[in-house]
Design a protein around this motif. Structure first.
Motif, PDB file in Angstrom:
ATOM      1  N   UNK A 426     -27.147 -25.535   1.381  1.00 44.19           N
ATOM      2  CA  UNK A 426     -27.126 -26.960   1.071  1.00 44.19           C
ATOM      3  C   UNK A 426     -26.372 -27.152  -0.239  1.00 44.19           C
ATOM      4  N   UNK A 427     -25.576 -28.208  -0.338  1.00 40.12           N
ATOM      5  CA  UNK A 427     -24.874 -28.524  -1.576  1.00 40.12           C
ATOM      6  C   UNK A 427     -25.223 -29.952  -1.973  1.00 40.12           C
ATOM      7  N   UNK A 428     -25.804 -30.095  -3.154  1.00 40.15           N
ATOM      8  CA  UNK A 428     -26.145 -31.393  -3.705  1.00 40.15           C
ATOM      9  C   UNK A 428     -25.166 -31.689  -4.836  1.00 40.15           C
ATOM     10  N   UNK A 429     -24.369 -32.725  -4.678  1.00 35.95           N
ATOM     11  CA  UNK A 429     -23.327 -33.054  -5.648  1.00 35.95           C
ATOM     12  C   UNK A 429     -23.777 -34.217  -6.526  1.00 35.95           C
ATOM     13  N   UNK A 443     -25.362 -39.457  -6.558  1.00 36.59           N
ATOM     14  CA  UNK A 443     -25.936 -38.281  -5.907  1.00 36.59           C
ATOM     15  C   UNK A 443     -25.585 -38.320  -4.426  1.00 36.59           C
ATOM     16  N   UNK A 444     -25.178 -37.157  -3.888  1.00 34.52           N
ATOM     17  CA  UNK A 444     -24.819 -37.081  -2.470  1.00 34.52           C
ATOM     18  C   UNK A 444     -25.084 -35.680  -1.951  1.00 34.52           C
ATOM     19  N   UNK A 457     -23.593 -42.064  -0.523  1.00 37.15           N
ATOM     20  CA  UNK A 457     -23.640 -41.834  -1.971  1.00 37.15           C
ATOM     21  C   UNK A 457     -24.632 -42.811  -2.563  1.00 37.15           C
ATOM     22  N   UNK A 458     -25.623 -42.279  -3.304  1.00 43.72           N
ATOM     23  CA  UNK A 458     -26.648 -43.139  -3.880  1.00 43.72           C
ATOM     24  C   UNK A 458     -26.655 -42.977  -5.401  1.00 43.72           C
ATOM     25  N   UNK A 459     -27.406 -43.838  -6.028  1.00 46.27           N
ATOM     26  CA  UNK A 459     -27.504 -43.770  -7.482  1.00 46.27           C
ATOM     27  C   UNK A 459     -28.767 -43.020  -7.875  1.00 46.27           C
ATOM     28  N   UNK A 460     -28.605 -42.108  -8.817  1.00 40.70           N
ATOM     29  CA  UNK A 460     -29.732 -41.342  -9.350  1.00 40.70           C
ATOM     30  C   UNK A 460     -30.165 -41.976 -10.663  1.00 40.70           C
ATOM     31  N   UNK A 461     -31.384 -42.438 -10.726  1.00 41.04           N
ATOM     32  CA  UNK A 461     -31.924 -43.077 -11.919  1.00 41.04           C
ATOM     33  C   UNK A 461     -32.855 -42.103 -12.628  1.00 41.04           C
ATOM     34  N   UNK A 468     -35.770 -41.702  -9.755  1.00 41.04           N
ATOM     35  CA  UNK A 468     -35.697 -42.450  -8.499  1.00 41.04           C
ATOM     36  C   UNK A 468     -34.277 -42.394  -7.959  1.00 41.04           C
ATOM     37  N   UNK A 469     -34.158 -42.631  -6.673  1.00 40.65           N
ATOM     38  CA  UNK A 469     -32.864 -42.662  -5.991  1.00 40.65           C
ATOM     39  C   UNK A 469     -32.760 -43.995  -5.272  1.00 40.65           C
ATOM     40  N   UNK A 470     -31.678 -44.736  -5.541  1.00 35.61           N
ATOM     41  CA  UNK A 470     -31.546 -46.061  -4.945  1.00 35.61           C
ATOM     42  C   UNK A 470     -30.188 -46.179  -4.263  1.00 35.61           C
ATOM     43  N   UNK A 471     -30.150 -47.021  -3.232  1.00 35.30           N
ATOM     44  CA  UNK A 471     -28.908 -47.267  -2.506  1.00 35.30           C
ATOM     45  C   UNK A 471     -28.107 -48.326  -3.226  1.00 35.30           C
ATOM     46  N   UNK A 472     -26.780 -48.185  -3.180  1.00 36.43           N
ATOM     47  CA  UNK A 472     -25.909 -49.218  -3.723  1.00 36.43           C
ATOM     48  C   UNK A 472     -25.941 -50.427  -2.796  1.00 36.43           C
ATOM     49  N   UNK A 473     -25.775 -51.604  -3.368  1.00 39.28           N
ATOM     50  CA  UNK A 473     -25.750 -52.819  -2.540  1.00 39.28           C
ATOM     51  C   UNK A 473     -24.559 -52.764  -1.606  1.00 39.28           C
ATOM     52  N   UNK A 474     -24.765 -53.086  -0.327  1.00 39.58           N
ATOM     53  CA  UNK A 474     -23.630 -53.048   0.580  1.00 39.58           C
ATOM     54  C   UNK A 474     -22.565 -54.064   0.184  1.00 39.58           C
TER      55      UNK A 474
END
Length: 478
Positions: A426-429, A443-444, A457-461, A468-474
């Motif tokens: 597994x690769x976490x970038x 984070x991806x 691709x999400x945002x790492x807070x 926390x990990x949150x999704x970017x607004x579409x």
């Protein structure tokens, strides 16, 4: 007919015994070769000490070192020569005498006198183990290879008739031909100590069992060291197949639901995860997150630190609401803090293997793998060595997380010049990027061999209140 089990004599070096499948087959003659300072004398004393511990008499026949020098070597490790007979012979007189004469018989006479003195010492003390130090002096007395070979053959027969296990030390000169090539066929086994001095850092030492009749040895080079109070220490290469298989399929959670969702529910036991990112992206924080979650589940965790100090690790984790000190004090969290310039790949692999087996570890974190590799002179070899370790951990059902740094604060190149991507299941970038007028941690999951994973691709807070990990607004539809 049942196969008769061969009796063996311990070398006194646990790792070397492991390579030899128990030790040296008894009643045979062996050669220990190496350059000056490679550890031959220390290993020879360990061989005799191992005999004393089980009640076997031993004799050290020294043609090159005085008894006082041997006592000093033993004392440097906190040992004594109690139970070991030291026979100090003056072979140097024979060499000097022969050098000043043109009559061949003078050297022949000196050789006879040396042989008789050695045989008389053996007959008088009747040892079970013998060290002969060194063949270089006898080689100089004989003057030519055929005579030297005949002398060794005669000595081998003499020892075999008395059931003596003999270790013959042979000094190898650096950069020249191996002195013992013409006589290696006489010995039942040949062990070589090798040392090299790199441009920076400590001396690198290796051992090779180049020959051992009738024994399925672990051939090739194995790392070794000389340690005060321990003497010669050998670190056999990891054999992945030696691991006790624990392939029960189960997912390892992070404690953050959104992050587990990115991995299709969690990470699998028995896999390797590369956490790759620039400085400040949260690589070590991710490792602390998984470690904390495993500890709260009652599992044991091992962290191997190559860059961060122990106190720094604790304070950083506490700043994010992850208090790991008590787990460490209770022994559930095992942390090893290394100076990478003073540990070889073989020693590191053995430490990890022993900790995982002894403490029944379920999660291993190596932070950082980049710092470890960059401290080594032969990184390609280190990658091969750690690949064997990772396979061992995988067969043991351990989740291993390797922290891999990228160049610079915002650079995109991995900070090592060898490819390590194949090591990860597994690769976490992790990245830092500008988004809507501010820097954000992205984070991806870019690779996962086992099962589905999220490609978003999400945002790492990372905040004092937690991770926390949150999704970017579409993006709005046009």
């Amino acid at each position: 007919m049942a196969k008769r089990k061969q009796t063996v004599a311990s070398t006194g070096v646990a790792g070397l015994d492991q390579i030899l499948r128990g030790g040296l087959p008894t009643s045979n003659l062996y050669m220990l070769q190496g350059a000056p300072g490679s550890g031959k004398t220390t290993a020879a004393l360990q061989f005799l000490k191992a005999g004393v511990e089980i009640g076997e008499s031993g004799i050290y026949i020294s043609l090159s070192q005085t008894a006082a020098e041997l006592e000093a070597i033993a004392a440097s490790h906190g040992w004594t020569l109690d139970g070991i007979r030291v026979e100090e012979l003056s072979a140097s007189d024979a060499i000097n005498g022969a050098a000043d004469q043109t009559i061949f018989q003078t050297g022949e006479l000196r050789l006879d006198e040396t042989r008789k003195a050695i045989e008389n010492a053996i007959e008088e003390h009747k040892p079970k183990r013998l060290v002969y130090d060194s063949l270089l002096e006898i080689r100089l007395i004989t003057g030519d290879s055929p005579k030297f070979r005949r002398e060794l053959l005669g000595f081998k027969r003499f020892l075999a008739q008395r059931n003596v296990v003999a270790l013959l030390l042979d000094t190898q000169t650096s950069g020249g031909e191996r002195n013992g090539e013409e006589v290696e066929g006489i010995a039942h086994g040949v062990i070589r100590f090798d040392k090299s001095l790199e441009e920076y850092g400590a001396v690198r030492r290796r051992v090779e069992v180049s020959k051992m009749r009738g024994v399925p040895i672990a051939d090739g080079y194995h790392d070794m060291a000389i340690r005060e109070g321990q003497g010669v220490v050998v670190f056999p290469r990891i054999i992945p197949g030696a691991a006790k298989e624990d392939m029960k399929p189960h997912l390892i959670k992070s404690g953050v639901a959104e992050l587990d969702e990115m991995f299709g529910g969690g990470q699998e036991a028995g896999t390797v995860t590369l956490v790759i990112g620039q400085s400040g992206t949260g690589k070590s924080t991710m490792a602390s997150l998984y470690a904390t979650a495993a500890l709260k589940r009652g599992e044991s965790v091992a962290l191997f630190l190559f860059e961060e100090r122990l106190e720094t690790f604790f304070r950083r984790s506490e700043g994010l609401g992850m208090d790991l000190r008590q787990f460490h004090e209770d022994g559930q969290l095992v942390i090893s803090d290394f100076n990478p310039n003073e540990i070889s790949p073989g020693e590191f692999a053995q430490i990890v293997q022993e900790v995982v087996t002894r403490e029944k570890i379920r999660v291993v974190v190596i932070d950082s793998f980049t710092g470890y590799l960059n401290s080594l002179p032969h990184r390609e070899k280190a990658v091969r060595d750690i690949q064997s370790l990772l396979k061992y951990l995988a067969r043991s059902g351990v989740l291993t997380m390797l922290i891999v740094a990228q160049h610079g604060l915002l650079g995109q190149n991995v900070g090592i010049d060898v490819d390590v991507s194949f090591l990860g299941d597994t690769v976490l970038l992790l990245r830092i990027a500008e988004h809507e007028g501010r820097l954000r941690r992205n984070i991806a999951v870019v690779k996962k061999r086992h099962g589905p994973h999220d490609l978003d691709v999400r945002e790492l807070m990372i905040q004092s209140s937690g991770i926390s990990v949150v999704s970017y607004n579409p993006l709005p539809e046009t």
